[in-house]
Motif scaffolding. Structure first.
Motif, PDB file in Angstrom:
ATOM      1  N   UNK A 237      -5.866  12.720  -2.657  1.00  0.00           N
ATOM      2  CA  UNK A 237      -5.717  11.478  -2.098  1.00  0.00           C
ATOM      3  C   UNK A 237      -4.727  10.541  -2.664  1.00  0.00           C
ATOM      4  N   UNK A 238      -4.088  10.910  -3.893  1.00  0.00           N
ATOM      5  CA  UNK A 238      -3.113  10.100  -4.300  1.00  0.00           C
ATOM      6  C   UNK A 238      -1.726  10.676  -3.848  1.00  0.00           C
ATOM      7  N   UNK A 239      -1.644  11.858  -3.368  1.00  0.00           N
ATOM      8  CA  UNK A 239      -0.480  12.277  -2.563  1.00  0.00           C
ATOM      9  C   UNK A 239      -0.463  11.773  -1.304  1.00  0.00           C
ATOM     10  N   UNK A 240      -1.665  11.876  -0.644  1.00  0.00           N
ATOM     11  CA  UNK A 240      -1.639  11.320   0.540  1.00  0.00           C
ATOM     12  C   UNK A 240      -1.201   9.788   0.846  1.00  0.00           C
ATOM     13  N   UNK A 241      -1.748   8.891  -0.284  1.00  0.00           N
ATOM     14  CA  UNK A 241      -1.142   7.870  -0.524  1.00  0.00           C
ATOM     15  C   UNK A 241       0.196   7.365  -0.516  1.00  0.00           C
ATOM     16  N   UNK A 242       0.757   8.476  -1.381  1.00  0.00           N
ATOM     17  CA  UNK A 242       2.260   8.381  -1.776  1.00  0.00           C
ATOM     18  C   UNK A 242       2.970   8.479  -0.549  1.00  0.00           C
ATOM     19  N   UNK A 243       2.552   9.579   0.229  1.00  0.00           N
ATOM     20  CA  UNK A 243       3.385   9.896   1.488  1.00  0.00           C
ATOM     21  C   UNK A 243       3.132   8.886   2.385  1.00  0.00           C
ATOM     22  N   UNK A 244       1.836   8.322   2.769  1.00  0.00           N
ATOM     23  CA  UNK A 244       2.045   6.989   3.523  1.00  0.00           C
ATOM     24  C   UNK A 244       3.056   5.948   3.218  1.00  0.00           C
ATOM     25  N   UNK A 245       2.754   5.508   1.999  1.00  0.00           N
ATOM     26  CA  UNK A 245       3.787   4.464   1.481  1.00  0.00           C
ATOM     27  C   UNK A 245       5.362   4.948   1.768  1.00  0.00           C
ATOM     28  N   UNK A 246       5.581   6.318   1.445  1.00  0.00           N
ATOM     29  CA  UNK A 246       6.952   6.325   1.671  1.00  0.00           C
ATOM     30  C   UNK A 246       7.481   6.569   3.021  1.00  0.00           C
ATOM     31  N   UNK A 247       6.522   7.000   3.836  1.00  0.00           N
ATOM     32  CA  UNK A 247       6.884   7.119   5.344  1.00  0.00           C
ATOM     33  C   UNK A 247       7.127   5.511   5.933  1.00  0.00           C
ATOM     34  N   UNK A 248       6.156   4.754   5.317  1.00  0.00           N
ATOM     35  CA  UNK A 248       6.281   3.278   5.812  1.00  0.00           C
ATOM     36  C   UNK A 248       7.526   2.810   5.514  1.00  0.00           C
ATOM     37  N   UNK A 249       7.733   2.911   4.195  1.00  0.00           N
ATOM     38  CA  UNK A 249       8.919   2.493   3.395  1.00  0.00           C
ATOM     39  C   UNK A 249      10.296   2.952   4.173  1.00  0.00           C
ATOM     40  N   UNK A 250      10.312   4.158   4.809  1.00  0.00           N
ATOM     41  CA  UNK A 250      11.439   4.668   5.416  1.00  0.00           C
ATOM     42  C   UNK A 250      11.510   4.121   6.745  1.00  0.00           C
ATOM     43  N   UNK A 251      10.399   4.087   7.625  1.00  0.00           N
ATOM     44  CA  UNK A 251      10.356   3.822   8.889  1.00  0.00           C
ATOM     45  C   UNK A 251      10.665   1.993   9.101  1.00  0.00           C
ATOM     46  N   UNK A 252      10.326   1.373   8.057  1.00  0.00           N
ATOM     47  CA  UNK A 252      10.513  -0.110   8.210  1.00  0.00           C
ATOM     48  C   UNK A 252      11.730  -0.459   7.632  1.00  0.00           C
ATOM     49  N   UNK A 253      12.331   0.038   6.482  1.00  0.00           N
ATOM     50  CA  UNK A 253      13.331  -0.354   5.738  1.00  0.00           C
ATOM     51  C   UNK A 253      14.771   0.120   6.346  1.00  0.00           C
ATOM     52  N   UNK A 254      14.949   1.436   6.914  1.00  0.00           N
ATOM     53  CA  UNK A 254      16.126   1.902   7.234  1.00  0.00           C
ATOM     54  C   UNK A 254      16.456   1.202   8.491  1.00  0.00           C
ATOM     55  N   UNK A 255      15.912   1.114   9.720  1.00  0.00           N
ATOM     56  CA  UNK A 255      16.101   0.560  11.008  1.00  0.00           C
ATOM     57  C   UNK A 255      16.533  -1.178  10.596  1.00  0.00           C
ATOM     58  N   UNK A 256      15.841  -1.579   9.785  1.00  0.00           N
ATOM     59  CA  UNK A 256      16.082  -3.152   9.771  1.00  0.00           C
ATOM     60  C   UNK A 256      17.145  -3.361   8.675  1.00  0.00           C
ATOM     61  N   UNK A 257      17.547  -2.569   7.763  1.00  0.00           N
ATOM     62  CA  UNK A 257      18.370  -2.839   6.717  1.00  0.00           C
ATOM     63  C   UNK A 257      19.743  -2.475   7.409  1.00  0.00           C
TER      64      UNK A 257
END
Length: 295
Positions: A59-79
């Motif tokens: 579950x820690x890997x799953x949470x880390x994956x979700x956090x990373x994907x959200x970070x990528x999807x949100x920050x890359x287009x906005x920045x």
């Protein structure tokens, strides 16, 4: 001998890549297949895919994956979008342009942990203060939010905000240079034809700077997938308890943190991260071939 001269010039680079990139990658892949590996005895029970199965069920890997994907999807287009808008506005400023460029570039040359500490002070609630951001929110009638130790959405907001703040200066610098390289005769021709500003930007400016835009998108995806120090600067080293770990942080925890010492699990997670980044990069390169225009 002359036909091999080019290879001889490239030989030092090939050796460097082989020693510091290819060999470690192969070594990590071998580690990821060694089941029941013991760091103390340097032995393993067998070869298989158990390490990958364990990591994917963790579950820690799953949470880390979700956090990373959200970070990528949100920050890359906005920045990227904000950087393009700021760079475009900077090009319209004749006076003090260099001053504004320097101001915007300052966060990039500042240590990320130091910037993270400033953000933590701005957003963190303490027994003596609600934090500067909450104080400002109170002025407009909004309830205070614990951005550092509170709900998940608040912590993700701070992490994304911080990441965008850190990466934008470099993107602004690249896009400003790209805009400055556009030949003015294209704009002169557009004015003669009576083309609107939006159509000029969409049909002339954006295609001509598309190589720089796609370069920033690709490197932005790669950089966001490698995020770790950003989260540490905001939420401390125990990211699992905060629910804000990233894929790189998960690999690090498997190697060194409490309950760590599992290089096989860490290697499996690292290979999965490598596969994800490689896939995203290949997709971006395929898309860029279709939409990138080289003048």
């Amino acid at each position: 001998m002359k036909k091999y001269r080019g290879l001889l010039y490239l030989l030092p680079a090939f050796l460097f890549l082989a020693v510091f990139l290819i060999y470690p990658l192969i070594d990590v892949f071998i580690y990821s297949l060694e089941e029941g590996y013991s760091s103390a005895s340097q032995q393993y029970a067998g070869i298989g895919l158990y390490n990958y199965q364990y990591v994917l069920r963790d579950p820690y890997f799953t949470q880390a994956l979700i956090n990373t994907v959200l970070l990528v999807v949100i920050t890359v287009p906005i920045s990227t979008g904000l950087s393009l808008a700021i760079a475009f506005l900077l090009m319209r400023i004749e006076k003090l342009r260099s001053l504004f460029q320097t101001i915007y570039f300052l966060p990039y040359v500042t240590n990320t942990l130091a910037v993270g500490m400033v953000f933590m002070v701005l957003f963190k609630q303490t027994p003596y203060s609600v934090g500067f951001v909450n104080m400002v929110m109170g002025w407009v009638g909004l309830s205070p939010v614990d951005f550092i130790d509170g709900p998940y959405w608040a912590k993700m907001f701070v992490l994304c905000f911080y990441t965008i703040w850190v990466v934008m200066p470099f993107k602004i610098l690249i896009l400003t240079s790209a805009l400055a390289s556009v030949n003015p005769m294209y704009y002169d021709a557009a004015k003669i034809d009576g083309t609107s500003s939006w159509r000029t930007f969409y049909k002339i400016t954006l295609p001509l700077i598309s190589p720089s835009v796609f370069y920033l998108i690709i490197t932005g995806f790669i950089g966001a997938f490698k995020a770790y120090s950003d989260a540490v600067a905001l939420f401390g080293t125990n990211l699992n308890s905060a629910g804000m770990n990233t894929l790189v942080g998960y690999v690090f925890d498997m190697l060194y943190r409490d309950g760590g010492g599992y290089p096989s699990y860490a290697s499996a997670a690292a290979i999965l991260l490598f596969a994800i980044v490689l896939t995203i990069t290949v997709i971006n390169l395929m898309v860029s071939k279709k939409y990138t225009h080289y003048s």
